[in-house]
Design a protein around this motif. Structure first.
Motif, PDB file in Angstrom:
ATOM      1  N   SER A  85      -2.574  -0.347  -1.938  1.00  0.00           N
ATOM      2  CA  SER A  85      -3.364  -1.559  -1.655  1.00  0.00           C
ATOM      3  C   SER A  85      -4.680  -1.438  -2.407  1.00  0.00           C
ATOM      4  O   SER A  85      -5.011  -0.366  -2.931  1.00  0.00           O
ATOM      5  N   SER A 205      -7.808  -4.904  -6.395  1.00  0.00           N
ATOM      6  CA  SER A 205      -6.772  -5.191  -5.408  1.00  0.00           C
ATOM      7  C   SER A 205      -5.769  -6.050  -6.170  1.00  0.00           C
ATOM      8  O   SER A 205      -6.071  -7.190  -6.540  1.00  0.00           O
ATOM      9  N   THR A 207      -3.203  -7.247  -4.968  1.00  0.00           N
ATOM     10  CA  THR A 207      -2.786  -8.246  -3.985  1.00  0.00           C
ATOM     11  C   THR A 207      -3.330  -9.635  -4.349  1.00  0.00           C
ATOM     12  O   THR A 207      -2.773 -10.648  -3.936  1.00  0.00           O
ATOM     13  N   LEU A 217       1.235  -6.263  -1.306  1.00  0.00           N
ATOM     14  CA  LEU A 217      -0.028  -5.523  -1.399  1.00  0.00           C
ATOM     15  C   LEU A 217       0.049  -4.547  -2.564  1.00  0.00           C
ATOM     16  O   LEU A 217       1.099  -3.964  -2.823  1.00  0.00           O
ATOM     17  N   ASN A 337      -6.417 -14.178   2.118  1.00  0.00           N
ATOM     18  CA  ASN A 337      -6.250 -13.616   0.769  1.00  0.00           C
ATOM     19  C   ASN A 337      -7.021 -14.505  -0.214  1.00  0.00           C
ATOM     20  O   ASN A 337      -7.645 -15.499   0.173  1.00  0.00           O
TER      21      ASN A 337
END
Ligand SMILES: Cc1ncc(COP(=O)(O)O)c(C=O)c1O
Length: 396
Positions: A85, A205, A207, A217, A337
């Motif tokens: 992550s 990140s 993600t 992730l 997010n």
């Protein structure tokens, strides 16, 4: 593979490794381990692994390695290590560098979990941390000491979108031999030139914009070969923050379309921010691409004038008005997010930054009325109509 390729080409072809079947799309090596031909080969591999040799997926995996090589090429770094992550990547980057007695200077405008690592974890192990206003170069100058080992900041801060001068901070940090560790999520690999501008270690990140479609992730740290293989890899491989090969494949495929997505999202974010600036329901419209943004001149030089995919709206009427706005939206989803194809609206004060004290929120400008809006791939006109209508509802 060519080092002279531009970012768009690297994002599609960088790091590719083909199996004996010569597949077009990258293969997913969903395996925890690798078979040795004999005991001598196993022994040799534990002494030293070659570039196409693997031991165990916690240490490395061909699909993960393709992702690492592709993002390193894209970012202009020598090497990269992928993590489970973004937070595993931030934690690995900082913890692998620091030891008890070291001093770190960090910008104070940080994502809640980044702040937790600096404020609550590193200090527990005897690292001294000084927090500064990241946009104030005098504050960096006063805080950086001869024994400072690292500086840390988000190049564009979450959620108030302050932009930090990478070159200027790096010059000060390097004058005392400190490493510059940059969380570059909001700047995105598309607009960033952080390594060229002086960052030693860049963290993402994955993600966010790298996947960009809300599926998985992931995180990644980019730096010199010495840092990645000599400092970070031993820490990551023994502490277990490895990226799953399946998620690495998602990130690899995400990189192929990232520039198209992020450029389109940033263009819509600019349009929406310009249209909303000065709206009667807003105290402030924060977007680095606006001429009125305090660091807009820096955005021109550091990010080629691109303000990113996120804007923040400070709605008049505090939390009640912010919640009324969120609940009236029909296109952006309420979630936490960012960088996604779907526009996402977040109320940082009660979610991502809830843990902060009221004084910290005040100091960072995380007001009860603040909404972080990550702009997706929807039609700009549809988005603007929906946001404008929800702003009207927020004031009723
Ligand atoms: C600036 C920043 N750094 C790190 C992270 C952590 O990433 P992840 O959720 O992938 O652990 C996030 C968001 O969650 C972020 O906004």
């Amino acid at each position: 593979m060519s080092e002279s390729w531009n970012k768009r080409t690297q994002a599609v072809h960088g790091g590719i490794r083909r199996s004996q079947y010569n597949e077009v799309s990258e293969a997913i090596f969903l395996t925890q381990g690798f078979v040795y031909e004999n005991a001598e080969q196993a022994e040799a591999r534990f002494i030293e692994t070659g570039p196409d040799e693997f031991i165990y997926a916690r240490y490395g995996n061909p699909t993960v390695s393709m992702f690492e090589q592709r993002i390193a090429a894209l970012e202009g770094g020598e090497d990269a290590f992928a993590a489970a992550s973004g937070m595993a990547a931030v934690n690995g980057a900082l913890t692998s560098i620091l030891k008890a007695g070291d001093h770190v200077v960090s910008a104070k405008a940080l994502f809640g979990s980044c702040l937790y690592i600096l404020e609550n974890i590193l200090t527990r192990y005897g690292v001294e941390v000084t927090f500064v206003d990241g946009t104030d170069m005098d504050a960096w100058k006063a805080a950086i000491r001869p024994d400072t080992k690292a500086v840390f900041f988000e190049s564009m801060s979450n959620p108030t979108l302050e932009v930090i001068d990478i070159e200027a901070v790096a010059e000060l940090a390097h004058s005392v031999g400190a490493l510059v560790v940059v969380d570059n999520v909001f700047s995105t690999p598309v607009f960033s030139r952080a390594i060229e501008q002086g960052a030693d270690v860049v963290v993402y990140s994955a993600t966010k914009h790298i996947d960009g479609q809300g599926r998985a992730l992931g995180g990644v740290v980019i730096g010199t070969k010495d840092f990645i293989r000599g400092t970070l890899e031993p820490y990551m491989k023994h502490t277990g923050g490895a990226l799953s090969p399946f998620n690495a494949w998602i990130m690899l495929k995400g990189l192929e379309t990232m520039a198209l997505r992020v450029n389109a999202q940033a263009e819509t974010a600019q349009t929406v921010a310009e249209a909303l600036e000065g709206h009667a329901a807003l105290e402030r419209t924060l977007y680095p691409g606006l001429k009125t943004h305090a660091q807009n001149a820096l955005v021109q030089t550091q990010l080629g004038g691109k303000g990113g995919t996120v804007l923040s709206l400070d709605i008049k009427g505090g939390k009640d008005a912010a919640f009324a706005f969120l609940n009236a939206l029909t296109i952006p989803v309420i979630s936490n997010n960012l960088g996604d194809a779907k526009s996402i609206a977040t109320h940082p004060a009660t979610t991502t930054h809830q843990r902060l004290s009221d004084e910290q929120k005040d100091e960072l400008g995380i007001t009860p009325g603040l909404i972080r809006l990550s702009i997706g791939l929807e039609d700009a006109g549809d988005l603007l109509a929906d946001i404008s209508r929800a702003l009207d509802v927020s004031q009723q």
